[in-house]
Scaffold this active site. Structure first.
Site, PDB file in Angstrom:
ATOM      1  N   HIS A  74      80.208 -10.074  87.836  1.00  0.00           N
ATOM      2  CA  HIS A  74      81.390 -10.804  87.382  1.00  0.00           C
ATOM      3  C   HIS A  74      81.299 -10.913  85.865  1.00  0.00           C
ATOM      4  O   HIS A  74      81.426 -11.990  85.278  1.00  0.00           O
ATOM      5  CB  HIS A  74      81.483 -12.180  88.051  1.00  0.00           C
ATOM      6  CG  HIS A  74      82.832 -12.422  88.651  1.00  0.00           C
ATOM      7  ND1 HIS A  74      83.512 -13.613  88.537  1.00  0.00           N
ATOM      8  CD2 HIS A  74      83.650 -11.612  89.372  1.00  0.00           C
ATOM      9  CE1 HIS A  74      84.680 -13.530  89.172  1.00  0.00           C
ATOM     10  NE2 HIS A  74      84.780 -12.328  89.684  1.00  0.00           N
TER      11      HIS A  74
ATOM     12  N   HIS B 244      87.338  -0.824  89.216  1.00  0.00           N
ATOM     13  CA  HIS B 244      86.723  -1.933  89.933  1.00  0.00           C
ATOM     14  C   HIS B 244      86.900  -1.794  91.445  1.00  0.00           C
ATOM     15  O   HIS B 244      86.006  -2.130  92.213  1.00  0.00           O
ATOM     16  CB  HIS B 244      87.336  -3.253  89.451  1.00  0.00           C
ATOM     17  CG  HIS B 244      86.630  -4.470  89.953  1.00  0.00           C
ATOM     18  ND1 HIS B 244      85.421  -4.884  89.441  1.00  0.00           N
ATOM     19  CD2 HIS B 244      86.941  -5.355  90.932  1.00  0.00           C
ATOM     20  CE1 HIS B 244      85.025  -5.976  90.076  1.00  0.00           C
ATOM     21  NE2 HIS B 244      85.928  -6.280  90.996  1.00  0.00           N
TER      22      HIS B 244
END
Length: 741
Positions: free
Chosen positions: A97, A50
């Protein structure tokens, strides 16, 4: 450095944090000693996929990351930055998300919006628009309806409360997203060139200040959580989902823009994924400096937080600022005015290290550069393998594909299907008109004007995951092309893209092949259009034990109309005008909604016909026609084919259409074919020959297919079918509401 018994214990801790043995050895080499628990935590989040893009950056660097009107190279700042003239620039970016939204749909979606907005205003840009791109599972599943309700509410509540209009987006449904909904949030902001702020630290002894909300235990290890597959155990990681407060973020926006306007800061960065450790390391590495940080000076929401927790917390609505000399009190005064805290927690140093103290005791010491992308973060080139289903793809065989017994029923069935019908259920929950800049909504591209100028921005998000699944390279090209076509259809010139690349596990060779081919497709398409990829996001591990999501490279496209008077509408509301098609008519039913919905065939077929040169010619030709005021209205032909584009253009008008037999193909090919690079246009009949001449100059096919009539129906020459546009409106706008009951 050889490992001893103590190392083995720490190695086990590192492995539990998602690091590999090879990565742990790199940490030993960087530090020259055994890392402590907090330092292992820091490396684990910063070297997660990430934050570090360790499995994707080698491929991402093949994209055209600069050029055109881009003012910064992709990845250089928090968001892309495009020059639009008159000293103005547009900051824009899209991010995922997904994992937080899978386990806590409302907060996951809400904080996704909050995070992308902070990326925009930390650059000094005032957010003027938000968009989203969403994917959900089978609507027959109760869980899908729950995800849809909560995610849409989370997006709406945060954006509406913050005061930014949500002006566009898209939603697709397929069972592959049953437990892995995709939530991609995009934001757009305006900034003057001289007011652009940077995420950088420099200047020895300049103060480091944390501003905004207090730090709590929410969101700890959210970055590593976003770098693993969703499973039943994911429900135990709800603390990894942050909790947002849009009202605090609105105050943070105003205070941030004020300190930037007053020229009080060296640099500023949002505290998103990985929190304090991310902001301090990335800002320091960019400036080739270090920092001395006193964590006991960080305002805490939860008592007795450990150094590890303070470093890694992902509490929302926080920023890290590096102050200009002697500006601390002015900064504090501004944040106090907005009822926000601002605490000096350290200073910039010249030793290149991040030294974290608690009560004057050194708790962690890490070279800043060793943590970050472009520095010490690992970079991998993953092996690839073509998936078996690719080899067994089919092409539509018209000899065995039966025509519908009743075409009207087939059209109504397609119109009321999940990937075609209006997503009004979702977008009516978004305030699209706040700040009064929105000009068009529920069109091919959403339009927002720039106050004080005659300019308008047209923005779009797009990706047909069925096309990309069928052929990742061509499907990704189509995603870029259609997103560009969406803004071009409104009369805008495409300037650049931001992308959100949603894929499965990169360690699986067939999944990484999909990713690599998709990146190649995006890159080749952008080079063809001569537009840069300004930045974006990669989201891997979107899979569960049952499914991996279809490869979904969502494209956020930015377009500009210099003269707002040139905006093209998409409703065909003038009677006795000619309806025409620009582009080749082939009748390609491969990977079409018609085959999936009406023919009930879920086999993997090839993508519909696409040629990049044809697309570029089409868009250049269309924009030339717009400049000459030849186009009265237009609509992109995409999912569902010609008939869906025609009905969408006629609904909510007082017009209908008389359609000719304009090509020698089977009727279902004419109606439902999804070959690319086509635009449906409405023009004055006396301009048809002039338009045909312009199209010939651009080597673009042009054909008149019918005319508008003063009745709410569509009729076809030589056929019995007749489409009732009053009924189509009910099916199109109300089907999702009925399914959600």
């Amino acid at each position: 450095m050889k490992m001893n018994d103590t190392d083995l214990t720490n190695l086990e801790i590192a492995l539990q944090h998602g690091l590999t043995e090879e990565e742990y050895q790199k940490i030993l080499n960087y530090l020259g000693r055994v890392p402590n628990y907090a330092e292992i935590g820091a490396y684990s989040v910063m070297w997660s996929e990430h934050c570090s893009y360790k499995n994707s950056i080698a491929e991402l660097k093949t994209l055209p990351r600069s050029g055109g009107r881009s003012l910064v190279e992709a990845g250089e700042e928090n968001a892309g930055l495009i020059d639009i003239g008159d000293g103005l620039a547009v900051a824009f970016k899209i991010e995922s998300h997904n994992h937080p939204s899978a386990v806590e749909p409302y907060q996951g979606a809400a904080t996704g919006v909050g995070g992308i907005l902070r990326d925009i205003f930390t650059m000094g840009a005032r957010p003027i628009a938000a968009l989203n791109s969403l994917r959900f599972g089978d609507l027959k599943e109760k869980s899908t309806k729950n995800y849809l309700k909560k995610i849409v509410k989370g997006i709406g509540d945060y954006g509406n409360s913050f005061g930014v209009p949500t002006i566009g987006g898209e939603i697709y449904f397929n069972k592959c997203y049953n437990t892995n909904p995709l939530v991609n949030a995009m934001a757009v902001g305006i900034v003057r060139h001289e007011k652009v702020s940077k995420a950088i630290a420099f200047g020895e002894n300049n103060s480091v200040i944390i501003v905004g909300s207090a730090t709590g235990k929410d969101g700890i290890h959210g970055a590593t959580f976003a770098s693993e597959e969703i499973s039943e155990a994911s429900q135990d990681k709800r603390p990894s989902v942050q909790v947002g407060d849009p009202f605090v973020e609105k105050l943070l926006l105003e205070a941030t823009l004020e300190v930037i306007e007053e020229d009080l800061i060296i640099g500023i960065q949002d505290m998103g994924a990985a929190g304090i450790i991310c902001s301090t390391s990335e800002m320091s590495a960019r400036g080739k400096v270090g920092m001395e940080i006193h964590l006991d000076k960080v305002p805490l929401r939860d008592k007795n937080m450990s150094v590890y927790e303070i470093l890694l917390s992902e509490s929302q609505e926080r920023m890290l600022i590096v102050s200009k000399p002697n500006c601390e009190e002015k900064i504090k005064k501004i944040f106090n005015k907005w009822d926000l805290t601002s605490n000096v927690i350290g200073k910039v140093t010249n030793d290149l290290n991040l030294n974290f103290y608690f009560n004057d005791e050194l708790k962690a010491s890490i070279p800043a550069d060793s943590l970050v992308l472009g520095g010490g973060a690992p970079v991998y080139k993953r092996e690839v393998e073509i998936p078996n289903y690719i080899e067994s793809r089919k092409k539509i065989d018209l000899n065995i594909l039966p025509e519908p017994k009743n075409y009207v029923d087939a059209i109504y069935k397609l119109l009321s299907s999940p990937n075609i019908f209006s997503k009004k259920f979702a977008y009516q929950q978004y305030d699209s008109m706040v700040r009064t800049n929105t000009l068009n909504y529920e069109t091919d591209g959403a339009v927002i004007r720039i106050k004080g100028t005659n300019k308008s921005l047209v923005v779009s998000t797009d990706c047909n995951p069925f096309y990309v699944h069928a052929n990742p390279y061509v499907g990704a090209q189509i995603a870029v092309a259609e997103s560009a076509r969406n803004v071009v259809t409104m009369g805008a010139t495409p300037l650049g893209i931001t992308n959100c690349l949603n894929f499965g596990n990169p360690y699986k060779k067939n999944m990484f092949w999909q990713f690599k081919e998709s990146v190649r497709g995006v890159g080749d398409a952008c080079r063809g259009f001569k537009i840069p990829v300004t930045g974006g996001n990669v989201s891997f591990y979107n899979e569960s034990l049952e499914f991996s999501v279809f490869p979904t490279p969502v494209i956020g496209m930015l377009g500009l109309i210099d003269d707002g008077e040139k905006l093209i509408q998409n409703k065909f509301n003038q009677v006795n005008y000619s309806i025409c098609i620009l582009g080749k008519i082939i009748g390609d039913l491969n990977s079409s909604e018609y085959v999936r919905v009406v023919q009930k065939n879920d086999d993997v077929f090839e993508t519909p016909f696409f040629n990049l040169d044809d697309e570029i010619n089409l868009q250049n030709c269309y924009l030339d026609l717009c400049r000459n005021n030849f186009i009265s209205a237009a609509h992109d032909i995409s999912d569902g084919g010609f008939i869906i584009a025609l009905m969408e253009s006629l609904m909510k008008t007082n017009c209908g259409a008389q359609i000719n037999k304009f090509v020698d193909l089977r009727f279902d090919q004419i109606l439902f074919g999804e070959e690319q690079s086509r635009i449906l246009v409405l023009v004055e009949t006396n301009l048809v020959e002039k338009i045909k001449s312009v199209c010939n100059n651009f080597n673009v096919d042009f054909i008149k297919v019918g005319s508008t009539i003063n009745e709410n129906k569509i009729v076809f020459d030589g056929r019995e079918e007749e489409i009732d546009l009053i009924k189509t409106e009910d099916l199109y706008y109300n089907s999702l509401f009925k399914l959600m009951i």
